[in-house]
Design a protein around this motif. Structure first.
Motif, PDB file in Angstrom:
ATOM      1  N   ASN A 123       0.852  -1.185   0.000  1.00 16.96           N
ATOM      2  CA  ASN A 123       0.000   0.000   0.000  1.00 16.96           C
ATOM      3  C   ASN A 123       0.885   1.230   0.000  1.00 16.96           C
ATOM      4  N   ASN A 124       0.968   1.901  -1.141  1.00 15.08           N
ATOM      5  CA  ASN A 124       1.862   3.068  -1.282  1.00 15.08           C
ATOM      6  C   ASN A 124       3.294   2.716  -0.903  1.00 15.08           C
ATOM      7  N   ASN A 125       3.737   1.543  -1.397  1.00 11.27           N
ATOM      8  CA  ASN A 125       5.094   1.029  -1.171  1.00 11.27           C
ATOM      9  C   ASN A 125       5.353   0.624   0.282  1.00 11.27           C
ATOM     10  N   ARG A 126       4.302   0.510   1.091  1.00  7.70           N
ATOM     11  CA  ARG A 126       4.464   0.110   2.484  1.00  7.70           C
ATOM     12  C   ARG A 126       3.897  -1.288   2.719  1.00  7.70           C
ATOM     13  N   ILE A 127       4.605  -2.068   3.530  1.00  6.48           N
ATOM     14  CA  ILE A 127       4.176  -3.427   3.852  1.00  6.48           C
ATOM     15  C   ILE A 127       3.867  -3.495   5.341  1.00  6.48           C
ATOM     16  N   ASP A 128       2.689  -3.964   5.674  1.00  2.43           N
ATOM     17  CA  ASP A 128       2.289  -4.146   7.068  1.00  2.43           C
ATOM     18  C   ASP A 128       2.763  -5.521   7.533  1.00  2.43           C
ATOM     19  N   LEU A 131      10.261  -3.084  12.623  1.00  5.90           N
ATOM     20  CA  LEU A 131       9.976  -3.733  11.344  1.00  5.90           C
ATOM     21  C   LEU A 131       8.498  -4.076  11.176  1.00  5.90           C
ATOM     22  N   ARG A 132       7.641  -3.480  12.001  1.00  3.55           N
ATOM     23  CA  ARG A 132       6.210  -3.763  11.887  1.00  3.55           C
ATOM     24  C   ARG A 132       5.611  -3.168  10.613  1.00  3.55           C
ATOM     25  N   GLU A 133       6.186  -2.087  10.148  1.00  5.35           N
ATOM     26  CA  GLU A 133       5.835  -1.532   8.840  1.00  5.35           C
ATOM     27  C   GLU A 133       7.126  -1.128   8.149  1.00  5.35           C
ATOM     28  N   VAL A 134       7.325  -1.626   6.919  1.00  8.76           N
ATOM     29  CA  VAL A 134       8.550  -1.318   6.191  1.00  8.76           C
ATOM     30  C   VAL A 134       8.201  -0.774   4.816  1.00  8.76           C
ATOM     31  N   SER A 157      22.602  -2.608   6.986  1.00 12.91           N
ATOM     32  CA  SER A 157      22.173  -3.570   7.997  1.00 12.91           C
ATOM     33  C   SER A 157      20.663  -3.530   8.148  1.00 12.91           C
ATOM     34  N   GLY A 158      20.104  -2.303   8.168  1.00 14.71           N
ATOM     35  CA  GLY A 158      18.656  -2.151   8.262  1.00 14.71           C
ATOM     36  C   GLY A 158      17.960  -2.679   7.019  1.00 14.71           C
ATOM     37  N   THR A 159      18.565  -2.424   5.844  1.00 17.43           N
ATOM     38  CA  THR A 159      17.979  -2.897   4.586  1.00 17.43           C
ATOM     39  C   THR A 159      17.963  -4.418   4.528  1.00 17.43           C
ATOM     40  N   VAL A 160      19.088  -5.033   4.943  1.00 19.70           N
ATOM     41  CA  VAL A 160      19.169  -6.495   4.943  1.00 19.70           C
ATOM     42  C   VAL A 160      18.143  -7.085   5.903  1.00 19.70           C
ATOM     43  N   HIS A 174      14.640  -6.960   4.327  1.00 15.92           N
ATOM     44  CA  HIS A 174      14.384  -7.929   3.267  1.00 15.92           C
ATOM     45  C   HIS A 174      14.382  -9.367   3.791  1.00 15.92           C
ATOM     46  N   VAL A 175      15.223  -9.649   4.788  1.00 16.16           N
ATOM     47  CA  VAL A 175      15.209 -10.980   5.399  1.00 16.16           C
ATOM     48  C   VAL A 175      13.853 -11.242   6.050  1.00 16.16           C
ATOM     49  N   THR A 176      13.311 -10.228   6.737  1.00 14.49           N
ATOM     50  CA  THR A 176      12.002 -10.369   7.383  1.00 14.49           C
ATOM     51  C   THR A 176      10.902 -10.583   6.349  1.00 14.49           C
ATOM     52  N   VAL A 177      10.933  -9.784   5.269  1.00 14.21           N
ATOM     53  CA  VAL A 177       9.904  -9.893   4.227  1.00 14.21           C
ATOM     54  C   VAL A 177       9.965 -11.260   3.557  1.00 14.21           C
TER      55      VAL A 177
END
Length: 522
Positions: A243-248, A259-262, A316-319, A322-325
């Motif tokens: 949703n507008n490039n955001r993932i819940d 990481l609840r919303e990225v 580190s934050g980006t990795v 993406h690992v979580t997603v």
């Protein structure tokens, strides 16, 4: 042509014009989404914007030490909110920017409300769309049709969004539309009417080959949105929702608070940045003694660590994101597979069939009825009698088998072999072979030269698979620049909702100094 850059430049210009000092960004619901997709909060904060407010909020405090940058859609509601705001201003000065064309009568009403002379600027900055990717935009509209006709308000909004994109990219195009779709023709005529009416706004420098606007109807390809699209962005949208490039991710078991919303953004997650981050990580790992748990302390390595630490922290934050997603995608796929296996086991169990046979029959009947209704709706929406093109070429079982076998042979990944109809349409257009009899020009003769700048708009919504097609065509076709837009960006769920709604199977979609007040357009 880069829609993300166009919107970012508008917002940067707004902030730049307001000058130094603390600022509040005053927006409506839609412009909040428009801004948040192209700018992160930290980036905005670096530009001295310390507060974000909604124009329709009733509980805002008076903060005379702040300048107000207003970025609003030119709706009657927003104009009325602004009038009330100017009569009782909460901030020291107001810089007002509308995302589309505003009438002179509304400008006059704002001028009359500015009795305390707090308005310093009124301009039109044409960012009236969601810039999802540099080559993809959306209007976030669901349920634009009823049968084969427009919802009146949706036609107006799509016209505004499309003309805004044209103005942002500084293009005055020739227009082609899908002849089999009356909706495509109506939108083409509506856009042309605005271009004619606001001819001064569209008076851009002429190019040797004029840009082209191609208006298509989703019903011509009802297959692509129903397929599971095996690309990262598409899979995330299908399983998690974008949703507008955001993932819940708030429902992910054990997910950390941050990481609840990225945000999943092509602008912020470029491969080049990832490669740079990998290099930083490799260097840090090389100079770190994990047996002792401490870095080698020498001046050269310490300097390198300090220099690279910000990039390392960012990557580190980006990795982690993406690992979580990817982990959640994997969990959902496994969970669905396990559920399907259990259902088959349950149905196959004799005792369950005896004890709960009536329940299984009831569930099966309900699902069959729902499935039949959906199939009927999809056929009504995009069946053969509706389509203007030959979506499925082979006509018999033997031909289909040979065609499919031919496609699979030599394909590196069979899951990504599908090409949406849009690919063939654009390929034919680029080669100058797209038939005028199926895609006529609106009020103009045919374009003789190969088009260079192509804007495609899909009534009824586009998909991320089609966005990938556009991206690949841009890379593989030198001199051709394509941007794709849609009334929405669909996954399977949203597309079926659109179909059910369209077929009736669902019930549920300028500057002011003293007394002088005038506007300017950009």
């Amino acid at each position: 042509m880069n829609v993300t850059l166009a919107v970012k430049q508008y917002i940067s210009k707004m902030i730049e014009i307001s000058g130094p000092g603390m600022k509040v960004l005053l927006m409506d619901k839609e412009t909040t989404s428009i801004v948040s997709v192209v700018y992160t909060q930290s980036e905005i904060l670096q530009k001295e914007v310390y507060l974000f407010e909604r124009i329709d909020s009733q509980n805002r405090d008076n903060m005379k030490h702040l300048k107000a940058i207003c970025f609003l859609r030119p709706t009657k509601e927003n104009v009325e909110h602004l009038i009330q705001e100017l009569r009782r201003p909460k901030y020291s000065v107001y810089f007002i920017y509308f995302s589309n064309v505003i009438s002179k009568s509304e400008i006059k009403a704002l001028a009359e409300a500015d009795e305390q002379e707090v308005v310093a600027e009124v301009q039109e900055f044409y960012g009236d769309f969601i810039a999802v990717n540099p080559h993809l935009f959306s209007l976030n509209l669901q349920g634009v049709t009823r049968g084969r006709s427009w919802e009146p308000s949706m036609l107006a909004r799509c016209t505004q969004g499309l003309t805004s994109v044209l103005l942002a990219l500084k293009k005055c195009p020739m227009i082609r539309y899908q002849l089999s779709s009356d909706m495509s023709k109506r939108l083409a005529e509506s856009v042309k009417q605005i271009i004619t009416k606001e001819y001064e706004l569209f008076d851009f420098r002429k190019t040797e080959v004029p840009p082209l606007l191609l208006i298509l109807d989703r019903s011509d390809d009802a297959i692509t949105p129903l397929l599971n699209q095996w690309t990262y962005q598409a899979m995330v949208h299908e399983l998690l929702g974008l949703n507008n490039n955001r993932i819940d991710l708030s429902r992910v078991p054990g997910v950390s608070k941050d990481l609840r919303e990225v945000v999943l953004s092509a602008e912020n997650d470029e491969r080049e940045s990832v490669r740079r981050g990998e290099d930083v990580c490799k260097n840090l790992l090389t100079h770190h003694d994990f047996r002792r748990g401490s870095p080698k302390v020498d001046s050269v390595h310490l300097d390198a660590f300090v220099d690279n630490y910000p990039q390392f922290k960012k990557m580190s934050g980006t990795v982690s994101k993406h690992v979580t997603v990817v982990g959640e995608l994997s969990r959902l796929v496994s969970e669905r597979h396990a559920s399907w296996t259990k259902v088959k086991q349950y149905v196959g169990c004799a005792s369950n069939a005896q004890l709960h046979g009536w329940e299984l029959v009831a569930v099966k009947l309900m699902r069959s009825l729902l499935f039949a209704q959906m199939v009927q709706a999809v056929v009504e929406y995009g069946g053969k009698r509706i389509r203007g093109s030959d979506l499925i070429t082979p006509t018999d079982a033997v031909s289909i088998t040979k065609h499919t076998k031919g496609l699979i042979n030599g394909v590196e990944n069979v899951y990504t072999q599908h090409q949406p109809l849009l690919h063939d349409t654009l390929d034919q257009m680029i080669k100058g072979r797209l038939k005028d009899s199926q895609f006529p020009y609106l009020g103009a003769s045919s374009l003789r030269d190969r088009p260079q700048d192509i804007l495609v708009f899909m009534i009824g919504g586009a998909t991320y698979e089609e966005a990938l097609t556009v991206y690949n065509l841009n890379r593989s076709t030198p001199g051709v620049r394509i941007v794709l837009g849609g009334s929405n960006i669909h996954n399977t769920k949203s597309f079926l909702e659109e179909v059910m709604s369209a077929t009736g199977h669902s019930g549920s979609s300028s500057r002011a100094h003293g007394g002088g007040f005038h506007s300017s357009r950009r």
